[in-house]
Design an enzyme around this catalytic site. Sequence first.
Site, PDB file in Angstrom:
ATOM      1  N   HIS A  20       0.931  -1.362   0.096  1.00 44.62           N
ATOM      2  CA  HIS A  20      -0.116  -0.056   0.109  1.00 44.62           C
ATOM      3  C   HIS A  20       0.880   1.455  -0.060  1.00 44.62           C
ATOM      4  O   HIS A  20       0.683   2.301   0.781  1.00 44.62           O
ATOM      5  CB  HIS A  20      -0.803  -0.054   1.355  1.00 44.62           C
ATOM      6  N   ASN A  73      -6.850  -6.078  -5.158  1.00 43.36           N
ATOM      7  CA  ASN A  73      -8.096  -5.137  -5.490  1.00 43.36           C
ATOM      8  C   ASN A  73      -7.781  -3.515  -5.890  1.00 43.36           C
ATOM      9  O   ASN A  73      -8.695  -2.950  -6.598  1.00 43.36           O
ATOM     10  CB  ASN A  73      -9.159  -5.255  -4.611  1.00 43.36           C
ATOM     11  N   HIS A  74      -6.971  -3.334  -5.335  1.00 41.67           N
ATOM     12  CA  HIS A  74      -6.419  -1.583  -5.605  1.00 41.67           C
ATOM     13  C   HIS A  74      -6.003  -1.554  -6.837  1.00 41.67           C
ATOM     14  O   HIS A  74      -5.915  -0.620  -7.597  1.00 41.67           O
ATOM     15  CB  HIS A  74      -5.423  -1.258  -4.145  1.00 41.67           C
TER      16      HIS A  74
END
Length: 215
Positions: A20, A73-74
Amino acid sequence: MIHRHAENRHGRDFVVGDIHGEYRLLEAALHRVDFQTERDRLFAVGDLIDRGPDSFACLALALEPWFFGVRGNHEALAAAALGGGDWGAWLMNGGTWVRDHDRDAVRRRLAAALVRLPLAREVAVAGKRLGIVHAEPPPDWSQVETADEALAHRLVWGRRRIASQDTTPVTGIDAVAVGHTIVPEPVRLGNVHYLDTGAFDTGRLTLVEARDLVE
């Protein structure tokens, strides 16, 4: 759909949770284990981007010869937005970093990264087999081979197993590493290891040796 990797005969294999955009946390974690790019390999459970400060740099990790990720999913949200789809969903989920970069440059880097981000990977480790998907594996690992649209969505978005604390082992594989759902510390349900410890929020990025997941 799935990429397979022979055993690393020259170095070690590591698996990292959702990065992230936390490039510096990853650098620090690799430094602690004396990661050597010429012989060690790093496998990632997806979600390289969003929420953290260095998403553009983290996206480039997918292009490194020692880095092997799966699609999260990002990455899917970014691909949909940059492909002319839903910008709102991406921006609400941490994609605002795109505003700090040339949009075409982000689109090109994402396209190059996605080529190297399959839905699943399988790694030979210490004579056993480790599967890697972003969110949730099927009950039988062999189903990944012929995944339909519904299963592909589950691999990237699913949370049913962890929501129900299902400890039923995934058959056809020794262990599976996943991310997607934030846990206070790595959790094992059956033979599925959850490694997303919320690096962008907690400052804790989980990095484990692959051998430890299959033993």
